[in-house]
Motif scaffolding. Structure first.
Motif, PDB file in Angstrom:
ATOM      1  N   SER A  24      -6.413 -35.269  -6.366  1.00 52.17           N
ATOM      2  CA  SER A  24      -7.726 -34.834  -5.901  1.00 52.17           C
ATOM      3  C   SER A  24      -8.869 -35.402  -6.735  1.00 52.17           C
ATOM      4  O   SER A  24      -9.958 -35.627  -6.211  1.00 52.17           O
ATOM      5  CB  SER A  24      -7.807 -33.305  -5.909  1.00 52.17           C
ATOM      6  N   LYS A  25      -8.640 -35.648  -7.988  1.00 51.93           N
ATOM      7  CA  LYS A  25      -9.729 -36.083  -8.870  1.00 51.93           C
ATOM      8  C   LYS A  25      -9.658 -37.565  -9.233  1.00 51.93           C
ATOM      9  O   LYS A  25     -10.666 -38.237  -9.292  1.00 51.93           O
ATOM     10  CB  LYS A  25      -9.717 -35.256 -10.167  1.00 51.93           C
TER      11      LYS A  25
ATOM     12  N   LYS B 156      -7.724 -40.030  -5.575  1.00 52.08           N
ATOM     13  CA  LYS B 156      -8.619 -40.106  -4.419  1.00 52.08           C
ATOM     14  C   LYS B 156     -10.074 -40.348  -4.822  1.00 52.08           C
ATOM     15  O   LYS B 156     -10.931 -40.483  -3.959  1.00 52.08           O
ATOM     16  CB  LYS B 156      -8.535 -38.802  -3.606  1.00 52.08           C
TER      17      LYS B 156
ATOM     18  N   THR C 156     -12.166 -38.304  -6.012  1.00 59.30           N
ATOM     19  CA  THR C 156     -13.032 -37.197  -5.617  1.00 59.30           C
ATOM     20  C   THR C 156     -14.085 -36.950  -6.682  1.00 59.30           C
ATOM     21  O   THR C 156     -13.783 -36.860  -7.870  1.00 59.30           O
ATOM     22  CB  THR C 156     -12.201 -35.920  -5.407  1.00 59.30           C
TER      23      THR C 156
ATOM     24  N   SER D  18     -18.520 -40.837   5.762  1.00 59.66           N
ATOM     25  CA  SER D  18     -18.267 -39.412   5.586  1.00 59.66           C
ATOM     26  C   SER D  18     -18.369 -39.031   4.117  1.00 59.66           C
ATOM     27  O   SER D  18     -18.322 -39.894   3.231  1.00 59.66           O
ATOM     28  CB  SER D  18     -16.878 -39.039   6.128  1.00 59.66           C
TER      29      SER D  18
ATOM     30  N   PRO E 115     -17.148 -37.295   0.554  1.00 58.91           N
ATOM     31  CA  PRO E 115     -15.861 -37.137  -0.135  1.00 58.91           C
ATOM     32  C   PRO E 115     -15.404 -35.676  -0.134  1.00 58.91           C
ATOM     33  O   PRO E 115     -16.178 -34.769   0.217  1.00 58.91           O
ATOM     34  CB  PRO E 115     -16.159 -37.639  -1.550  1.00 58.91           C
ATOM     35  N   THR E 116     -14.179 -35.454  -0.555  1.00 56.36           N
ATOM     36  CA  THR E 116     -13.633 -34.088  -0.604  1.00 56.36           C
ATOM     37  C   THR E 116     -14.490 -33.232  -1.523  1.00 56.36           C
ATOM     38  O   THR E 116     -14.845 -33.642  -2.636  1.00 56.36           O
ATOM     39  CB  THR E 116     -12.180 -34.107  -1.106  1.00 56.36           C
ATOM     40  N   GLY E 117     -14.844 -32.051  -1.053  1.00 57.03           N
ATOM     41  CA  GLY E 117     -15.681 -31.153  -1.829  1.00 57.03           C
ATOM     42  C   GLY E 117     -17.172 -31.368  -1.601  1.00 57.03           C
ATOM     43  O   GLY E 117     -17.992 -30.693  -2.231  1.00 57.03           O
ATOM     44  N   TRP E 118     -17.493 -32.281  -0.691  1.00 63.37           N
ATOM     45  CA  TRP E 118     -18.893 -32.563  -0.382  1.00 63.37           C
ATOM     46  C   TRP E 118     -19.105 -32.472   1.118  1.00 63.37           C
ATOM     47  O   TRP E 118     -18.178 -32.647   1.901  1.00 63.37           O
ATOM     48  CB  TRP E 118     -19.289 -33.974  -0.848  1.00 63.37           C
ATOM     49  N   THR E 119     -20.336 -32.197   1.518  1.00 66.91           N
ATOM     50  CA  THR E 119     -20.689 -32.168   2.938  1.00 66.91           C
ATOM     51  C   THR E 119     -21.896 -33.079   3.182  1.00 66.91           C
ATOM     52  O   THR E 119     -22.681 -33.343   2.270  1.00 66.91           O
ATOM     53  CB  THR E 119     -21.033 -30.746   3.404  1.00 66.91           C
TER      54      THR E 119
ATOM     55  N   LYS F  38     -22.831 -31.451  -2.803  1.00 65.10           N
ATOM     56  CA  LYS F  38     -21.620 -30.850  -3.389  1.00 65.10           C
ATOM     57  C   LYS F  38     -21.482 -29.414  -2.934  1.00 65.10           C
ATOM     58  O   LYS F  38     -22.419 -28.624  -3.009  1.00 65.10           O
ATOM     59  CB  LYS F  38     -21.700 -30.888  -4.929  1.00 65.10           C
ATOM     60  N   SER F  39     -20.316 -29.104  -2.399  1.00 66.37           N
ATOM     61  CA  SER F  39     -20.056 -27.752  -1.895  1.00 66.37           C
ATOM     62  C   SER F  39     -19.828 -26.783  -3.054  1.00 66.37           C
ATOM     63  O   SER F  39     -19.449 -27.171  -4.151  1.00 66.37           O
ATOM     64  CB  SER F  39     -18.820 -27.764  -0.993  1.00 66.37           C
TER      65      SER F  39
END
Length: 244
Positions: free
Chosen positions: A46-47, A50, A52, A67, A69-73, A243-244
């Protein structure tokens, strides 16, 4: 305490994680070690593996990708869609025209503009002068002997004068010849002849002639256009990730 099944089961306080100090590890030791190894792999995937991104919640980034990244919108606010980016502190935004509408067909002016005299540059006009002349008419004129000359007639009277008092002088005489001393002089008294000549108009006149001078036109007075080209600036689509 049971063996954790997810990395989210772990606690940031070490004393709250398994195994506890009073707990006999026994046959569970293998499970704990395997679980920790799995969590390490999850962190890598995850870190690290990828890529992230990790950042404080609410952090905003401009990314050149489709798009987040993971943990972001992705922030899909209207003011962020189809807009140009300006680098300026404060995080402000403005404007109402979509960037693609301007970049691929913006209109800068209205064609068919006709200049007013005040807007024209200083300029000159050519002058045509073919030359010209003036004619003189003289029908002639005369002073007629009967119609224009008046002669009422005139006469010279004769008058006896006094005795001459000396050589070279005489009294009351119009004579131009001097009498001998002591002789009586006879002279003629003068009179105006009264002859006059009447004037006559010359009849001379000068006929006018048009100069023929003309000033040439300059310019046509037609409307003109402003040629413009649609910018079509190169661009790259980006997103704003939060960042979510």
């Amino acid at each position: 305490m049971p063996i954790p099944q997810s990395i989210t089961d772990l606690n940031t306080n070490p004393n709250n994680n398994s195994p506890q100090g009073s707990e006999a590890v026994g046959p569970n030791a293998n499970g704990y070690i395997q679980t920790l190894s799995a969590f390490i792999r999850q962190l890598y995937d995850s870190k690290v593996g990828k890529g992230t991104l990790d950042a404080p919640k609410g952090t905003r980034l401009v990314l050149q990708q489709a798009s987040a990244p993971t943990g972001w919108t992705v922030d899909t606010a209207d003011w962020l869609t189809d807009c140009a980016m300006r680098f300026s502190p404060g995080g402000n935004h403005g404007g109402v025209t979509a960037w693609s509408a301007w970049n691929f067909g913006g209109t800068f002016t209205t064609d068919g503009r006709a200049l007013t005299p005040a807007q024209m540059p200083v300029h000159g006009h050519g002058v045509n002068d073919p030359g010209h002349g003036h004619q003189v008419n003289d029908p002639g004129h005369a002073h007629g002997a009967n119609a224009w000359v008046s002669d009422p007639g005139h006469a010279h009277g004769m008058q006896k004068g006094a005795s001459d008092t000396g050589a070279g002088s005489f009294v009351n005489s119009d004579s131009r010849n001097d009498a001998p001393p002591g002789a009586t002089e006879v002279g003629y008294t003068g009179i105006s002849v009264g002859v006059s000549v009447h004037g006559s108009g010359t009849g001379i006149w000068v006929s006018g002639s048009g100069t023929g001078i003309s000033i040439q036109n300059s310019g046509s007075g037609q409307a003109h256009d402003h040629t413009y080209k649609t910018p079509q600036v190169k661009y790259a689509d980006c997103i704003v990730a939060v960042k979510s």
